[in-house]
Write an enzyme that holds these catalytic residues in place. Structure first.
Site, PDB file in Angstrom:
ATOM      1  CB  SER A   1      34.290  35.158  41.664  1.00  0.00           C
ATOM      2  OG  SER A   1      35.423  35.037  42.486  1.00  0.00           O
TER       3      SER A   1
ATOM      4  CG  ASP B   1      37.423  40.071  48.795  1.00  0.00           C
ATOM      5  OD1 ASP B   1      38.334  40.508  48.054  1.00  0.00           O
ATOM      6  OD2 ASP B   1      36.561  39.262  48.385  1.00  0.00           O
TER       7      ASP B   1
ATOM      8  CG  HIS C   1      36.658  38.773  44.785  1.00  0.00           C
ATOM      9  ND1 HIS C   1      36.595  38.122  45.997  1.00  0.00           N
ATOM     10  CD2 HIS C   1      36.236  37.879  43.855  1.00  0.00           C
ATOM     11  CE1 HIS C   1      36.154  36.888  45.814  1.00  0.00           C
ATOM     12  NE2 HIS C   1      35.928  36.714  44.520  1.00  0.00           N
TER      13      HIS C   1
END
Length: 457
Positions: free
Chosen positions: A280, A430, A433
């Site tokens: 991701s 966070d 990321h």
């Protein structure tokens, strides 16, 4: 690493999308392979785990993404913060019945990023007598799994947790009533795990929307049969699709969309000179990093092959199913591994072995493509965090994979952190990321090496 748009609808997969999981579901549907229901009769050690909140020997805890609560009466729900990040989430547990009143617990969750029912012992237990041929046994009623799925877990000591993903099989038994589950301890135990002082002995995790009940939790020293589970020593190098609740309805379609993009580029005679491969963190070039991507990589018709949640084995599956076929990129940027260490707390050596297999797969399919292998990014605020240290150890191994010609290694971690090694939310909101500023740092730090590789004949 979960993408934060992580609650897709869980409609049944079509025939074409069902394929990668069908064989797995068949192989893992072993819930009826129970050990003898009463090993104590043979004198084998048994550790019963009471589920009643009135029993002083155990504590029942319930958690979601943002908070937790203890079950002290008949029912409890996780309290909502004043400004919840998941406003529609609701997670609760109630005392229910299996064989007699009050001998079971039923958890319900709705639109949850994360839902977890945890059983902790008031005094830590030594689980080592159950490791050799023992099992964790319990009764399970997967009441509603249409938009959900289950994971079983136990801790193995301080800062040590092991889990068994059981999303696909739990959907297959949904609505079929109580099933006796036998999970061999080999599904949890890795070489070197202590298991000598375990407090959190059982954990049932999920997300999405669903309902499940458990009863008769215990550990037995000798068991036959039981659930199938991956071998942790080879899991990172064994190609496999991603099977987490939030990925079930989107992972295969994203793969198919990427294959379509490759075909379209070939039909238009539009060369894809640059490809990014990862999880991701790479996928979010299409989100937080979109503006930076447009400035730096659109000119190369770059292709983003980042998939949220991917481990090394998931990347391998994608590569073996066409994602780098049909075009010849000049450079492939590869960063993968933080889900191996973060999601599974995996031995850095097995994570690094997965990275090595990915490099070999790329080299075998695209021998003329140069690979820019990036160090796994730092995570968590403090440089001393256990997961950050695991990633550091992975990086120490994979840095040795560079040969200076076909594979170049680059570590930009220092540019992403403060001088003292801490991670800023301004760079990674966070602490995992990057935000737009983080992607800008990434692009600028990588640019000299990337331009050099792109310029080589």
């Amino acid at each position: 690493m979960r993408a934060h748009a992580w609650l897709p609808s869980m409609a049944p997969l079509s025939r074409t999308r069902r394929g990668p999981w069908a064989a797995v579901a068949t192989a893992l549907m072993l819930s009826a392979c129970a050990a003898p229901r009463d090993p104590a009769a043979s004198g084998a050690p048994v550790l019963e785990v009471p589920l009643s909140p009135a029993n002083a020997a155990t504590h029942v805890l319930l958690a979601d993404f943002e908070s937790q609560a203890a079950l002290t009466g008949e029912r409890v729900a996780v309290p909502r913060p004043e400004q919840p990040k998941v406003p529609g989430s609701h997670v609760e547990v109630r005392v229910s019945s299996r064989d007699k009143p009050g001998d079971a617990l039923t958890m319900q969750w709705h639109d949850a990023w994360y839902a977890s029912l945890r059983i902790e012992l008031a005094r830590p237990a030594d689980l080592r007598p159950f490791l050799a041929d023992g099992a964790l046994e319990f009764d399970l009623d997967a009441i509603d799994m249409a938009r959900s799925g289950l994971t079983f877990a136990t801790s193995c000591g301080p800062d040590c947790s092991r889990k068994l993903e059981w999303v696909v099989p739990s959907r297959a038994i949904a609505g079929k009533g109580w099933q006796h589950m036998v999970v061999p301890m080999r599904c949890f135990a890795h070489d070197g795990d202590p298991f000598d002082a375990v407090s959190q002995v059982f954990q049932l995790d999920s997300s999405g929307t669903g309902e499940a009940a458990i009863a008769n939790v215990r550990f037995v020293a000798h068991a036959t049969g039981g659930l199938a589970c991956p071998d942790y020593r080879t899991q990172s190098v064994t190609p496999h699709p991603l099977e987490q609740v939030w990925s079930m309805d989107g992972w295969i379609p994203r793969h198919q969309d990427k294959l379509a993009s490759i075909r379209e580029a070939a039909a238009a005679r539009r060369p894809i000179d640059l490809v990014f491969i990862g999880d991701s963190i790479t996928e979010h070039w299409e989100k937080e990093g979109k503006a930076v991507w447009a400035r730096h990589y659109a000119r190369y018709n770059a292709l983003d092959l980042g998939f949220g949640g991917d481990h090394t084995e998931n990347v391998l599956w994608r590569l073996q199913h066409g994602e780098i076929d049909g075009f010849t990129p000049k450079v492939a940027v590869v960063m993968i591994g933080t889900n191996n260490t973060g999601h599974r707390q995996e031995d850095p050596r097995t994570t690094a072995a997965g990275v090595r297999r990915i490099l070999d797969e790329i080299r075998s399919r695209q021998p003329d493509t140069r690979i820019l292998l990036l160090a796994v990014f730092p995570r968590d605020e403090q440089p001393t965090s256990p997961l950050r240290r695991l990633n550091d150890r992975v990086n120490a191994i994979i840095s040795g994979y560079a040969d200076g010609r076909h594979i170049v290694f680059l570590d930009i971690g220092a540019a992403l952190t403060n001088a003292d090694g801490t991670l800023s939310r301004e760079v990674m909101p966070d602490l995992l990321h990057p935000g737009e500023k983080g992607y800008d740092i990434w692009a600028r730090q990588m640019e000299p090496t990337l331009l050099q590789l792109l310029a080589q004949p």
